[in-house]
Design a protein around this motif. Structure first.
Motif, PDB file in Angstrom:
ATOM      1  N   LYS A  79       3.735  -0.848  10.141  1.00 52.08           N
ATOM      2  CA  LYS A  79       4.628  -0.027   9.293  1.00 52.08           C
ATOM      3  C   LYS A  79       4.253  -0.070   7.904  1.00 52.08           C
ATOM      4  N   GLY A  80       3.959  -0.954   7.411  1.00 52.07           N
ATOM      5  CA  GLY A  80       3.524  -0.849   5.884  1.00 52.07           C
ATOM      6  C   GLY A  80       2.384  -0.108   5.464  1.00 52.07           C
ATOM      7  N   ARG A  81       1.331  -0.747   6.588  1.00 54.12           N
ATOM      8  CA  ARG A  81       0.012  -0.136   6.264  1.00 54.12           C
ATOM      9  C   ARG A  81       0.169   1.556   6.449  1.00 54.12           C
ATOM     10  N   LEU A  82       0.820   1.942   7.595  1.00 52.80           N
ATOM     11  CA  LEU A  82       1.010   3.370   7.820  1.00 52.80           C
ATOM     12  C   LEU A  82       1.758   4.113   6.569  1.00 52.80           C
ATOM     13  N   GLY A  83       2.518   3.688   6.233  1.00 52.11           N
ATOM     14  CA  GLY A  83       3.103   3.880   4.626  1.00 52.11           C
ATOM     15  C   GLY A  83       2.193   4.229   3.553  1.00 52.11           C
ATOM     16  N   MET A  84       1.354   3.117   3.454  1.00 52.26           N
ATOM     17  CA  MET A  84       0.409   3.100   2.477  1.00 52.26           C
ATOM     18  C   MET A  84      -0.600   4.286   2.528  1.00 52.26           C
ATOM     19  N   GLN A  85      -0.832   4.582   3.749  1.00 52.75           N
ATOM     20  CA  GLN A  85      -1.915   5.404   4.116  1.00 52.75           C
ATOM     21  C   GLN A  85      -1.167   7.019   4.093  1.00 52.75           C
ATOM     22  N   LEU A  86       0.174   7.094   4.239  1.00 48.42           N
ATOM     23  CA  LEU A  86       0.746   8.229   4.432  1.00 48.42           C
ATOM     24  C   LEU A  86       1.023   8.807   2.948  1.00 48.42           C
ATOM     25  N   LYS A  87       1.476   7.956   2.071  1.00 53.59           N
ATOM     26  CA  LYS A  87       1.795   8.400   0.774  1.00 53.59           C
ATOM     27  C   LYS A  87       0.762   9.375   0.128  1.00 53.59           C
ATOM     28  N   PRO A  88      -0.272   8.797  -0.125  1.00 55.56           N
ATOM     29  CA  PRO A  88      -1.519   9.686  -0.657  1.00 55.56           C
ATOM     30  C   PRO A  88      -1.762  11.113  -0.037  1.00 55.56           C
ATOM     31  N   LEU A  89      -1.655  11.057   1.468  1.00 53.57           N
ATOM     32  CA  LEU A  89      -1.912  12.161   2.116  1.00 53.57           C
ATOM     33  C   LEU A  89      -0.765  13.204   1.679  1.00 53.57           C
ATOM     34  N   GLN A  90       0.454  12.862   1.658  1.00 48.21           N
ATOM     35  CA  GLN A  90       1.653  13.486   1.268  1.00 48.21           C
ATOM     36  C   GLN A  90       1.404  14.285  -0.013  1.00 48.21           C
ATOM     37  N   ASP A  91       0.888  13.485  -0.984  1.00 51.23           N
ATOM     38  CA  ASP A  91       0.694  14.051  -2.247  1.00 51.23           C
ATOM     39  C   ASP A  91      -0.217  15.065  -2.387  1.00 51.23           C
ATOM     40  N   LYS A  92      -1.599  14.998  -1.578  1.00 50.24           N
ATOM     41  CA  LYS A  92      -2.679  15.665  -1.639  1.00 50.24           C
ATOM     42  C   LYS A  92      -2.179  16.909  -0.860  1.00 50.24           C
ATOM     43  N   GLU A  93      -0.993  16.763   0.048  1.00 48.21           N
ATOM     44  CA  GLU A  93      -0.605  18.203   0.673  1.00 48.21           C
ATOM     45  C   GLU A  93       0.246  18.960  -0.326  1.00 48.21           C
ATOM     46  N   LYS A  94       0.901  18.146  -1.229  1.00 46.78           N
ATOM     47  CA  LYS A  94       1.619  18.799  -2.144  1.00 46.78           C
ATOM     48  C   LYS A  94       0.957  19.529  -3.239  1.00 46.78           C
ATOM     49  N   GLY A  96      -1.961  20.691  -2.626  1.00 44.41           N
ATOM     50  CA  GLY A  96      -2.747  21.973  -1.969  1.00 44.41           C
ATOM     51  C   GLY A  96      -4.196  21.470  -1.579  1.00 44.41           C
ATOM     52  N   ARG A  97      -4.484  20.234  -1.799  1.00 41.04           N
ATOM     53  CA  ARG A  97      -5.956  19.558  -1.505  1.00 41.04           C
ATOM     54  C   ARG A  97      -6.020  18.860  -0.190  1.00 41.04           C
ATOM     55  N   LEU A  98      -5.316  19.135   0.448  1.00 43.88           N
ATOM     56  CA  LEU A  98      -5.281  18.311   2.184  1.00 43.88           C
ATOM     57  C   LEU A  98      -6.329  18.942   3.038  1.00 43.88           C
ATOM     58  N   THR A  99      -7.425  18.366   3.490  1.00 38.86           N
ATOM     59  CA  THR A  99      -8.428  18.750   4.305  1.00 38.86           C
ATOM     60  C   THR A  99      -7.935  18.758   5.655  1.00 38.86           C
ATOM     61  N   GLU A 100      -8.615  19.589   6.656  1.00 41.82           N
ATOM     62  CA  GLU A 100      -8.300  19.533   8.102  1.00 41.82           C
ATOM     63  C   GLU A 100      -8.180  18.375   8.566  1.00 41.82           C
ATOM     64  N   GLN A 101      -9.102  17.578   8.434  1.00 44.29           N
ATOM     65  CA  GLN A 101      -9.301  16.106   9.194  1.00 44.29           C
ATOM     66  C   GLN A 101      -8.056  15.341   8.487  1.00 44.29           C
ATOM     67  N   GLU A 102      -7.691  15.349   7.235  1.00 39.30           N
ATOM     68  CA  GLU A 102      -6.776  14.556   6.519  1.00 39.30           C
ATOM     69  C   GLU A 102      -5.557  15.011   7.119  1.00 39.30           C
ATOM     70  N   ALA A 103      -5.294  16.322   7.329  1.00 41.59           N
ATOM     71  CA  ALA A 103      -4.111  17.054   7.983  1.00 41.59           C
ATOM     72  C   ALA A 103      -3.617  16.503   9.120  1.00 41.59           C
ATOM     73  N   ALA A 104      -4.799  16.261  10.136  1.00 48.36           N
ATOM     74  CA  ALA A 104      -4.608  15.446  11.697  1.00 48.36           C
ATOM     75  C   ALA A 104      -4.440  14.048  11.465  1.00 48.36           C
ATOM     76  N   GLN A 105      -4.762  13.447  10.225  1.00 44.82           N
ATOM     77  CA  GLN A 105      -4.508  12.207  10.319  1.00 44.82           C
ATOM     78  C   GLN A 105      -2.821  11.948   9.849  1.00 44.82           C
ATOM     79  N   LYS A 106      -2.574  12.849   8.825  1.00 40.59           N
ATOM     80  CA  LYS A 106      -1.164  12.803   8.505  1.00 40.59           C
ATOM     81  C   LYS A 106      -0.192  13.117   9.650  1.00 40.59           C
ATOM     82  N   ALA A 107      -0.691  14.074  10.430  1.00 39.41           N
ATOM     83  CA  ALA A 107       0.478  14.218  11.495  1.00 39.41           C
ATOM     84  C   ALA A 107       0.506  12.891  12.538  1.00 39.41           C
TER      85      ALA A 107
END
Length: 653
Positions: A79-94, A96-107
């Motif tokens: 759960k902690g590893r998931l959170g550590m990976q999710l936070k930077p992806l959410q920041d990138k989405e805000k 507007g720099r999220l790639t298609e592959q990163e969007a799939a991972q974020k989901a």
């Protein structure tokens, strides 16, 4: 002397007891393997090393990993590893720099992060209690436990995106191809997908630090274990450069020509590789490490010296009757995912038939079939029964010889040994007496695994199996009548097989379903060390070698003439079988050892409770994990002709 220039020797002179230098040795068995019983390699090695006076710490990291996965502690860590990976992806989405592959991972991460990890962990802990206790024999509860394990593995997979980690059957995929060395080396250092790096950090390196062994041996039996095994090797060498790391096992032997071409494995990943059988070769390697014999004198060995990979020209094969009893002391015998202890035992090495043109399991041995007498077998099994308080055995032989099958059964009955057992066996004309099967059942035989391959006699002759259809049918009926569970393996697409001949196999299986209790249909794969690949013209095929696949265990092939079905046709026929015909065999108790224990418990091969059922009472394959659910390629063999390897055996070395 073989065509490869290797010379078989009787062995090296033993060092006098008073002159021996003893060492601490750690033996590791890596994931991925079925977590239902020990693998025989480590106990076989341990017995020889301990007999010579060495201290041995043997660790089955495979079962330790699964035990660790399904704990509150590890799942909260995920759960902690998931959170550590999710936070930077959410920041990138805000931003507007999220790639298609990163969007799939974020989901994927968001879906997993929303899971109630405390509920999943509690259910996982209870699932382990189910598979290890009396509730195991309630098929609905066992199915629920297995599904909980799969759910937890899906949760864990999200933290190693895009890796897919699977509980059973062994189909985990880290996204790197094990047949491509460039990808293997990349995977070993990949912190994102390589879950085995975390397993090594959490389970292996602390133990190495505590035990401080001189030598660590890692047994890699199958290609599925390659990434985990090599990851452990590399991380141990990086953390403890003074420890000698040596690998062995069936897949290591199969790739011996490739290791020599990749010096980097010997300079970065491991120090030495033991080919073929490993018991005494490992002992002599340890003695060489201790300065008691020249490294170049050790048979079966590849190592790095003078700036190059060296290979011994001498090969040693074990005298099976002279080997000590396998030593399981130190393995967590009560931690496997079964309610009864199950122990593997090997009476023979190699295959007494040894002629099948699609099979390359013999590559794991240097010479031909060897075996022990029935009396020796029964004495050793009895000793193992008493020493480990175990009454369930996996006879892990490539194919149990008919004469030994009869003699062992008779002795087990005469001596009232009182064990239950399972093994692989060929269809044989010498086994057409009902009394033979009745005796085997009385001796404790519960389940048998048959490599039928085809029901067409012309195709069987092309394979050099030479089994008759009437004999196959008789053996199945007689074994079933005796109460033995029959598991049949076959495959489509042997070069030259026509569509009608392939469908004859399908029809035979369907018509004999009452006496075939479980079934696997594969498609043919051209494994590299088979007689077929060595002589492709003889079998009307062309082998296509791809340069990037520089660690190949099999090759793509095409037919020279448009006679017979192609590889793609065979795959399609497999898919059609599992889609349209598999329903009567769809089971929810899905490992060989689990079915074995059900038959042992209930005393019958009629077990309707373990089959999946639809609302109208019919069975279905939909969503069910069968004994092995999906077509696996035939030919591989660490355990009974490697197409069976992921299902069945326990090789040594």
């Amino acid at each position: 002397m073989s065509s490869s220039g290797l010379v078989q020797i009787d062995g090296l002179s033993p060092i006098r007891k008073e002159d021996r230098k003893t060492s601490k040795v750690m033996l590791l068995f890596p994931p991925e393997w079925v977590p239902t019983a020990p693998y025989l390699a480590l106990p076989a090695l341990t017995s020889v090393l301990r007999e010579a006076g060495h201290t041995v710490v043997q660790r089955d990291i495979n079962i330790e990993m699964y035990d660790h996965f399904f704990t509150m502690e590890f799942l909260i860590w995920v759960k902690g590893r998931l959170g550590m990976q999710l936070k930077p992806l959410q920041d990138k989405e805000k931003a507007g720099r999220l790639t298609e592959q990163e969007a799939a991972q974020k989901a994927v991460l968001e879906e997993a992060y929303a899971v109630d990890v405390f509920d999943l962990a509690q259910r996982s802990e209870d699932a382990k209690l189910i598979v290890r206790g009396e509730r195991f024999y309630d098929a609905e509860k066992l199915e629920r436990a297995l599904n909980t394990f799969r759910e937890a593995m899906q949760y864990i997979s999200a933290a190693y995106y895009p890796a897919s980690l699977v509980f059973y059957p062994m189909e985990s995929n880290l996204g790197y191809r094990p047949g491509v060395s460039k990808e293997v080396f990349a995977c070993l250092d990949d912190e994102q997908v390589n879950v085995y790096r975390d397993i090594c950090n959490q389970l292996v390196l602390p133990s190495v630090s505590k035990e401080k062994p001189t030598v660590i041996g890692i047994s890699i039996g199958t290609q599925m274990q390659l990434m985990a095994g090599l990851t452990f090797c590399k991380m141990i060498k990086e953390s403890f450069p003074d420890i000698h790391v040596v690998v062995g096992g069936n897949v290591v032997t199969r790739l011996q020509e490739e290791w020599a071409k990749h010096e980097r494995f010997f300079t970065e990943v491991f120090d030495a590789a033991i080919l073929y059988e490993g018991e005494h070769a490992l002992l002599w390697y340890i003695e060489a490490v201790n300065g008691q014999r020249p490294m170049e004198s050790v048979p079966n060995l590849m190592y790095h010296a003078s700036g190059a990979v060296q290979q011994s020209k001498e090969v040693y094969t074990e005298k099976t009757a002279a080997l000590p009893l396998p030593d399981f002391e130190g393995l967590p015998l009560d931690h496997y995912f079964v309610p009864e202890r199950i122990i593997p035992y090997l009476a023979t090495r190699g295959c007494y038939w040894g002629r099948c043109t699609f099979c390359d399991h013999g590559q794991g041995y240097f010479d031909q079939y060897r075996g022990m007498t029935a009396q020796h077998v029964v004495e050793q099994v009895t000793a193992l029964r008493d020493k480990y308080q175990c009454r369930h055995f996996l006879f892990s032989d490539e194919s149990y010889p008919p004469a030994l099958f009869k003699k062992v059964s008779q002795l087990l009955v005469d001596r009232n040994v009182g064990i239950k057992w399972t093994t692989l066996i060929r269809f044989e004309e010498t086994l057409q007496d009902q009394a033979v099967w009745d005796l085997a059942a009385k001796a404790g035989c519960c389940t048998l695994y048959y490599g039928m391959e085809s029901a067409n006699e012309r195709v069987l002759n092309l394979m050099d199996k030479h089994a008759k259809k009437s004999v196959i049918q008789n053996n199945l009926h007689q074994a079933a009548k005796a109460g033995i569970w029959n598991h049949v393996m076959a495959f489509y697409g042997f070069p030259g097989e026509t569509r009608d001949e392939a469908l004859e196999t399908r029809q035979f299986v369907i018509e004999n379903q009452p006496v075939i209790h479980s079934v696997e249909l594969f498609y043919f794969v051209a494994y590299r060390h088979t007689p077929m690949v060595r002589n492709p013209d003889k079998f009307g095929i062309t082998i296509h070698k791809q340069e990037e696949y520089d660690l190949p265990l099999d090759y793509y092939y095409t037919l020279n003439e448009p006679v017979g079905i192609s590889c793609l046709d065979a795959m399609q026929l497999c898919e059609e079988f599992y889609k349209n015909d598999f329903s009567p065999w769809a089971v929810r108790v899905n490992s060989r050892e689990h079915v074995f224990l059900y038959i042992s418990k209930f005393g019958t091969n009629k077990l309707p409770q373990i089959y999946a059922a639809t609302k109208d009472g019919a069975t279905t394959a939909e969503g069910v994990s069968g004994l092995v659910t999906w077509p696996m390629a035939i030919g591989e063999g660490d355990e009974g002709k490697e197409g069976m390897s992921r299902v069945v055996s326990h090789g040594v070395g």
